[in-house]
Design a protein around this motif. Structure first.
Motif, PDB file in Angstrom:
ATOM      1  N   ARG B  79       0.854  -1.194   0.000  1.00  0.00           N
ATOM      2  CA  ARG B  79       0.000   0.000   0.000  1.00  0.00           C
ATOM      3  C   ARG B  79       0.888   1.241   0.000  1.00  0.00           C
ATOM      4  O   ARG B  79       1.920   1.282   0.663  1.00  0.00           O
ATOM      5  N   VAL B  80       0.473   2.221  -0.746  1.00  0.00           N
ATOM      6  CA  VAL B  80       1.300   3.413  -0.907  1.00  0.00           C
ATOM      7  C   VAL B  80       0.503   4.701  -0.676  1.00  0.00           C
ATOM      8  O   VAL B  80      -0.727   4.700  -0.700  1.00  0.00           O
ATOM      9  N   ARG B  81       1.242   5.782  -0.436  1.00  0.00           N
ATOM     10  CA  ARG B  81       0.633   7.101  -0.303  1.00  0.00           C
ATOM     11  C   ARG B  81       1.378   8.048  -1.231  1.00  0.00           C
ATOM     12  O   ARG B  81       2.600   8.034  -1.296  1.00  0.00           O
ATOM     13  N   GLU B  88      -4.116   7.234  -1.615  1.00  0.00           N
ATOM     14  CA  GLU B  88      -3.647   6.220  -0.680  1.00  0.00           C
ATOM     15  C   GLU B  88      -4.368   4.919  -0.968  1.00  0.00           C
ATOM     16  O   GLU B  88      -5.602   4.875  -0.982  1.00  0.00           O
ATOM     17  N   LYS B 116       5.226   7.020  -1.369  1.00  0.00           N
ATOM     18  CA  LYS B 116       5.842   6.485  -0.161  1.00  0.00           C
ATOM     19  C   LYS B 116       5.158   5.153   0.170  1.00  0.00           C
ATOM     20  O   LYS B 116       3.972   4.978  -0.071  1.00  0.00           O
ATOM     21  N   VAL B 118       3.380   2.726   2.535  1.00  0.00           N
ATOM     22  CA  VAL B 118       2.641   2.757   3.796  1.00  0.00           C
ATOM     23  C   VAL B 118       2.728   1.379   4.450  1.00  0.00           C
ATOM     24  O   VAL B 118       2.925   1.239   5.639  1.00  0.00           O
ATOM     25  N   GLU B 119       2.580   0.369   3.610  1.00  0.00           N
ATOM     26  CA  GLU B 119       2.607  -1.003   4.081  1.00  0.00           C
ATOM     27  C   GLU B 119       3.219  -1.858   2.983  1.00  0.00           C
ATOM     28  O   GLU B 119       2.963  -1.620   1.808  1.00  0.00           O
TER      29      GLU B 119
END
Lengths: 214, 137
Positions: B79-81, B88, B116, B118-119
């Protein structure tokens, strides 16, 4: 049988926290640090030595951490070049981690260092999972490793900030097209920088320095 | 090959919690030997050999109250932001065939900027399967 929800959080969180502490320490001393990863023989040490040579010419003070499973060959090369350095032998561990780097930082004269190169253990698998607290992650590969290095280790290349394709002066001899490596890298990492070098002769070192922000 | 040290970290954190019953639901602490499965979630960016982790677990737990328990590992998507457009969610994956692995691309699926994580690099214990004692309520 029952399934019970528990939350232990991230097993690797400790590594992240330690990396964060290293980053804080380095920033507070005004040190810019780079994690240099790559396979054995890709030219990590030579790239660092050439970068250091040029940086010192510009009055920028360089330090190094040499990470290897065993031996002190790279460490001695740094010392012979007059670079303050610390040797880390991981003793069969395939990567450096933030904890080991933290101890290395304690042994380095950080007040006399502007730029620190941390040379990771020669390996393209595990170092990707262990952040060290550096400003940037760089992977050095060489054309002599073949043109399929990115395809063989996509995860590390997908995350890295920059790739250095080294020994391009040997590309023709070994029948490898650096453009193919480049094309694969662009696919897995559209935002990463890629620099072609022949470090031994100094080719590409200026460009690499400017990509690192010097 | 850091699976052994990861297995050891899981072992230590699980044991630490078994030693502090207030940190676990009571059904788990009644008899630790009854833990049958440890469910893990692994971010897909983490380089991890399931086989090596399970083998390390078998060796580490030998002769302990966790002997015979098994690891069940689920890979979860990255998972990304996006700092650019605020997206997100799931990361984009390399669509092309021939990579023999799911390769996440750290580029925003919406606007294409660098994202970025996130997970996706984590390894977490999320659940335990425990065997109830016969006749226990």
């Amino acid at each position: 049988m029952h399934e019970i929800q528990v939350g232990f959080g991230d097993i690797l969180k400790k590594q992240l926290e330690l990396a964060g502490e290293n980053y804080e320490l380095l920033s507070s001393r005004g040190v810019r640090a780079f994690n240099v990863m790559g396979a054995i023989g890709s030219g990590k040490t030579t790239v660092i030595l050439k970068l250091a040579e040029e940086l010192r010419r510009r009055g920028i003070r360089v330090g190094a951490v040499a990470g290897d499973v065993a031996g002190d060959d790279d460490f001695r090369r740094f010392r012979e070049a007059g670079i303050p350095a610390v040797n880390i032998n991981t003793g069969d561990d395939c990567h450096l981690d933030a904890h080991r780097v933290h101890h290395a930082l304690e042994d380095l004269p950080l007040e006399d260092i502007d730029v620190l190169f941390i040379e990771n253990v020669g390996n393209l698998v595990c170092p990707a999972d262990f952040p060290l607290g550096t400003e940037m992650d760089i992977v050095v590969i060489s054309v002599t490793e073949g043109d399929d290095m990115v395809r063989k280790h996509p995860k590390i290349f997908a995350q890295t900030d920059m790739v250095v394709i080294n020994k391009v002066d040997l590309a023709e001899v070994v029948g490898v097209d650096p453009q193919r490596i480049l094309a694969d890298y662009r696919k897995v990492n559209p935002h990463g920088r890629a620099i072609l070098t022949a470090a031994k002769s100094g080719h590409g070192i200026e460009e690499l320095l400017s990509a690192l922000g010097f | 090959m850091h699976e052994y040290s990861l297995a050891f970290s899981i072992f230590e954190s699980l044991r630490a919690r078994l030693a502090q019953p207030e940190m676990l639901p009571s059904r788990v602490t009644r008899r630790a030997s009854r833990i049958k499965k440890i469910h893990l979630r692994q971010g897909e960016l983490l380089v991890l050999s399931h086989e090596a982790l399970k083998e390390a677990w078998r060796i580490i737990t030998e002769g302990t109250e966790l002997e015979g328990s098994e690891l069940e590992i689920e890979r979860v998507p990255v998972r990304v932001r996006c700092p650019g457009c605020g997206y997100e969610g799931d990361a984009k994956y390399l669509a092309e065939e021939g990579w023999h692995m799911r390769v996440p691309i750290l580029s925003c699926p919406r606007c294409g900027a660098r994202v970025k994580i996130v997970e996706g690099k984590d390894l977490a214990v999320v659940a335990l399967t425990v065997e109830e004692e016969v006749g226990a309520s």
